[in-house]
Motif scaffolding. Structure first.
Motif, PDB file in Angstrom:
ATOM      1  N   LEU A 218       1.248  -1.525  -0.189  1.00 42.49           N
ATOM      2  CA  LEU A 218      -0.054  -0.181  -0.102  1.00 42.49           C
ATOM      3  C   LEU A 218       0.683   1.423  -0.187  1.00 42.49           C
ATOM      4  O   LEU A 218       1.973   1.428   0.542  1.00 42.49           O
ATOM      5  N   GLN A 219       0.246   2.785  -0.411  1.00 43.30           N
ATOM      6  CA  GLN A 219       0.861   3.456  -0.769  1.00 43.30           C
ATOM      7  C   GLN A 219       2.140   3.693   0.205  1.00 43.30           C
ATOM      8  O   GLN A 219       2.854   4.760   0.462  1.00 43.30           O
ATOM      9  N   GLU A 220       1.537   3.710   1.655  1.00 50.48           N
ATOM     10  CA  GLU A 220       1.810   4.100   2.694  1.00 50.48           C
ATOM     11  C   GLU A 220       2.328   3.042   3.763  1.00 50.48           C
ATOM     12  O   GLU A 220       3.344   3.991   4.789  1.00 50.48           O
ATOM     13  N   GLY A 221       2.843   2.609   2.725  1.00 47.90           N
ATOM     14  CA  GLY A 221       3.951   1.775   3.165  1.00 47.90           C
ATOM     15  C   GLY A 221       3.692   0.031   3.908  1.00 47.90           C
ATOM     16  O   GLY A 221       4.770  -0.879   4.469  1.00 47.90           O
ATOM     17  N   THR A 222       2.426   0.306   3.882  1.00 55.25           N
ATOM     18  CA  THR A 222       2.185  -1.568   5.215  1.00 55.25           C
ATOM     19  C   THR A 222       2.269  -2.239   3.399  1.00 55.25           C
ATOM     20  O   THR A 222       1.897  -2.069   2.000  1.00 55.25           O
TER      21      THR A 222
END
Length: 346
Positions: A157-161
């Motif tokens: 995911l974009q937030e790094g997850t």
């Protein structure tokens, strides 16, 4: 209850009883009020008004005392109708702001500082969650053939997850076909949130649609959960309160603070809207574990970027004005830091 049902003097008497009891932990009697407050009426008149407040369910009195103490409803009425605009003194706000400037670049340090400041300022326990993306967005997916019908789904995911999940297919698929489907999904879903995946679903090929639905479910679970560590401080302070000095109440407050799943439930419940402050008194009649416990919870962060929750946990006999002022101010400082890291709201 309807605030208009009380006279101005009754409202003032309720405010006095709440503040005096929060300060002293002793029931408040009419003689004490008459001696310390210039209300221009006799002890007998004050006694009659206190009795009227008791009939309204806002005060009660221990059997061994003629003085009154607030009920849960009395505390709620005070918070919503009688409390002066809560704000920490300017010198205290300035000192707290200086402390946050010193740790501004370190996420772990400013989360620990937030709970330490709140615990010290409110003389109760404090909790905080790390900021998490308010709305997960798809970045990249890979489908990797493992053995036979088993396939590993890797979602970024974009937030790094990063999430991995093992899939069992109805029949084996070659890696080149899995890669083609991965590319299709990456082209069609780039930057999509949960809602957008539902809107783009129809444009995908049949197997890609199945994978997209699974991805949407994973992202929905992530959007609902609190990720990472829950920061805590102030257990010693809160256990010094007479209400939690020993026995069942002490065990209950420790359980609330130390049980992660329980804290997640509370903070998700009250941190998932745009209200800046929630005051939860005795669980608002919904959570038995919070009987005789008050929470002041605040939401911080940047909408559509990243948000978290912080707050103070203590006895009903809490200094609500000071606590609300502290939670609101620390939440403001943390929102400023989140904006520096994630950018302003779009």
């Amino acid at each position: 209850m309807d605030a208009d049902r009380l006279t101005e003097r009754q409202r003032e008497l309720l405010r006095i009883v709440v503040q005096e009891y929060c300060r002293s932990a002793q029931p408040v009697g009419s003689n004490t009020i008459a001696q310390n407050y210039d209300l221009g009426v006799s002890s007998a008149t004050i006694r009659n008004d206190l009795a009227a407040l008791e009939r309204e369910g806002l005060l009660t009195h221990p059997h061994t005392s003629a003085g009154r103490i607030p009920t849960d409803a009395g505390y709620r009425f005070f918070v919503h109708n009688l409390m002066f605009d809560p704000e920490l003194p300017s010198a205290e706000r300035r000192n707290i702001r200086i402390q946050f400037r010193q740790v501004r670049q370190d996420l772990d340090q400013w989360l620990r500082l937030s709970t330490a400041v709140l615990a010290r300022t409110a003389q109760n326990a404090a909790v905080a969650t790390a900021p998490r993306a308010s709305n997960s967005r798809y970045k990249h997916l890979e489908l990797v053939a493992i053995h036979g019908t088993k396939v590993l789904l890797i979602l970024v995911l974009q937030e790094g997850t990063v999430k991995q999940q093992l899939l069992d297919l109805d029949e084996p698929m070659e890696q080149h076909e899995l890669s083609r489907i991965s590319n299709e999904l990456n082209d069609q879903l780039a930057g999509a949130n949960v809602q957008a995946i539902g809107e783009r679903y129809a444009s995908l090929t049949p197997f890609a649609q199945q994978v997209a639905l699974l991805v949407r479910d994973i992202m929905q679970r992530i959007d609902r959960q609190i990720d990472g560590e829950i920061y805590r401080d102030g257990l010693v302070q809160v256990l010094e309160a007479p209400e939690f000095a020993e026995g069942e109440n002490a065990r209950r407050i420790v359980h609330v603070l130390e049980e992660r799943s329980w804290l997640e439930q509370i903070m998700d419940e009250y941190g998932d809207d745009n209200a800046d402050i929630h005051v939860v008194i005795s669980g608002d009649g919904r959570f038995a574990q919070l009987r005789d416990i008050s929470l002041v919870l605040g939401r911080y962060g940047v909408n559509d970027r990243a948000t978290g929750v912080l707050g103070v946990i203590g006895p009903l006999r809490m200094s609500y004005g000071r606590t609300i002022g502290a939670v609101r101010f620390v939440a403001t400082l943390m929102s400023e830091i989140v904006e520096e890291i994630y950018g302003p709201s779009s």
